[in-house]
Design a protein around this motif. Sequence first.
Motif, PDB file in Angstrom:
ATOM      1  N   UNK A  78       0.824  -1.217   0.000  1.00  0.00           N
ATOM      2  CA  UNK A  78       0.000   0.000   0.000  1.00  0.00           C
ATOM      3  C   UNK A  78       0.856   1.264   0.000  1.00  0.00           C
ATOM      4  N   UNK A  79       2.155   1.106   0.292  1.00  0.00           N
ATOM      5  CA  UNK A  79       3.061   2.262   0.283  1.00  0.00           C
ATOM      6  C   UNK A  79       3.807   2.397  -1.035  1.00  0.00           C
ATOM      7  N   UNK A  80       3.520   1.523  -2.005  1.00  0.00           N
ATOM      8  CA  UNK A  80       4.246   1.526  -3.265  1.00  0.00           C
ATOM      9  C   UNK A  80       3.359   1.992  -4.413  1.00  0.00           C
ATOM     10  N   UNK A  81       3.888   2.897  -5.234  1.00  0.00           N
ATOM     11  CA  UNK A  81       3.254   3.210  -6.504  1.00  0.00           C
ATOM     12  C   UNK A  81       4.117   2.614  -7.607  1.00  0.00           C
ATOM     13  N   UNK A  82       3.784   2.879  -8.858  1.00  0.00           N
ATOM     14  CA  UNK A  82       4.523   2.263  -9.960  1.00  0.00           C
ATOM     15  C   UNK A  82       6.014   2.578  -9.903  1.00  0.00           C
ATOM     16  N   UNK A  83       6.325   3.841  -9.708  1.00  0.00           N
ATOM     17  CA  UNK A  83       7.726   4.231  -9.783  1.00  0.00           C
ATOM     18  C   UNK A  83       8.544   3.693  -8.606  1.00  0.00           C
ATOM     19  N   UNK A  84       7.969   3.716  -7.399  1.00  0.00           N
ATOM     20  CA  UNK A  84       8.712   3.195  -6.249  1.00  0.00           C
ATOM     21  C   UNK A  84       8.853   1.675  -6.330  1.00  0.00           C
ATOM     22  N   UNK A  85       7.847   1.013  -6.915  1.00  0.00           N
ATOM     23  CA  UNK A  85       7.940  -0.430  -7.134  1.00  0.00           C
ATOM     24  C   UNK A  85       9.056  -0.738  -8.133  1.00  0.00           C
ATOM     25  N   UNK A  86       9.080   0.004  -9.224  1.00  0.00           N
ATOM     26  CA  UNK A  86      10.116  -0.197 -10.229  1.00  0.00           C
ATOM     27  C   UNK A  86      11.502   0.078  -9.652  1.00  0.00           C
ATOM     28  N   UNK A  87      11.594   1.114  -8.853  1.00  0.00           N
ATOM     29  CA  UNK A  87      12.877   1.457  -8.231  1.00  0.00           C
ATOM     30  C   UNK A  87      13.359   0.315  -7.329  1.00  0.00           C
ATOM     31  N   UNK A  88      12.429  -0.263  -6.542  1.00  0.00           N
ATOM     32  CA  UNK A  88      12.789  -1.394  -5.676  1.00  0.00           C
ATOM     33  C   UNK A  88      13.284  -2.576  -6.511  1.00  0.00           C
ATOM     34  N   UNK A  89      12.582  -2.883  -7.600  1.00  0.00           N
ATOM     35  CA  UNK A  89      12.959  -4.019  -8.441  1.00  0.00           C
ATOM     36  C   UNK A  89      14.313  -3.784  -9.109  1.00  0.00           C
ATOM     37  N   UNK A  90      14.517  -2.582  -9.619  1.00  0.00           N
ATOM     38  CA  UNK A  90      15.774  -2.298 -10.295  1.00  0.00           C
ATOM     39  C   UNK A  90      16.951  -2.285  -9.315  1.00  0.00           C
ATOM     40  N   UNK A  91      16.714  -1.751  -8.136  1.00  0.00           N
ATOM     41  CA  UNK A  91      17.780  -1.697  -7.132  1.00  0.00           C
ATOM     42  C   UNK A  91      18.259  -3.101  -6.779  1.00  0.00           C
ATOM     43  N   UNK A  92      17.332  -4.059  -6.802  1.00  0.00           N
ATOM     44  CA  UNK A  92      17.667  -5.431  -6.415  1.00  0.00           C
ATOM     45  C   UNK A  92      17.755  -6.381  -7.613  1.00  0.00           C
TER      46      UNK A  92
END
Length: 339
Positions: A78-92
């Motif tokens: 619930x704390x993730x939008x598209x961009x923050x989700x993508x950032x998490x995936x790319x970071x890892x």
Amino acid sequence: MFEIRISKTIPTTPVMVGSINQFTLLFSSLSAKIALFHSVCEQARTVIPDCEIIGVDSDQSCRGAKQIDSFLIMPPIQDLDQESLLQFCRKNNIQFVIPTRDGELLFWAVHQEFLFNNQIGVMISSESAISLCEDKFSFFKYFEKAPIPSISTSLSLDALPSSCERFVVKERMGSASRSIGLNLSMEEIEAHVRGIQKPIFQPQINGRELSAETWIDQNGICHGVILRWRTLVINGESHESEIFSNPEWAEKIIQVFTMITGLRGHVLAQVIVDDKECLHLVEINPRLGGASPLSLKAGLNSIKWSLQEFLGDSDQIPKSPILKSGLRLSKKNQVVKIQ
């Protein structure tokens, strides 16, 4: 170097997108799903031997955190939008996602096209398919006349047949095991519904419980069906389960699965078999289940096939896989054994 060829959501000609040194799979909502996590690892590495599988959870103290090699804390969805989700995936360095919890399925379905456009795959069904499975009243109406009919469901007790003496009460939306009341009398229902936001009511159906598991490709085709008896169920999860064969039931279950447009990946159904051998459809869960390691071990290679499909190798996926019967799963003190 492992070369990735990502296919479209509805497969077309694979597109070359270059080479990478590491392929990382995200196993979401780890919680205590240790056996399932290791089963996913085993299958993923049959496709990509050096694949890294990361278990994530928003609870850093979850039981599985210290029992696997790679664990990450993931923000609550619930704390993730598209961009923050993508950032998490790319970071890892995430290239593929396996959701495992009912409450997150719609989140991943909503974001699957966006993630795919950023070369990240998700083993997930469509938004509409997940929404139908989550809404138990809509589910009943949809499957009322199916080859395996759904259990009669109403929004009020008055709508159930007057012959009913014992009842099941559930939340209309979400996981069936949450706040469920089984085998309730009329007097017991009033107290039980106080803790339920939107109750639905069903007659109590007594009988044996079975799970049916399949893998569905992006064209909506089922690749094999595993039937297993749920001989010991605790909090909605099979702690003892045994695979059996019944071609007639398997064919009916395939017909039920294919009635929902947009079901994809690993899907399981819960069915009750009454004392007259009649089948009653309880629910469909478009995800892996707690006893799915048994089905994966028996040859339902859902993770392997999902990765092959994503990588553009759908021609390697068998249409009629060879599945083992007779295997048993037992779970005690969080330890799962398959024999």
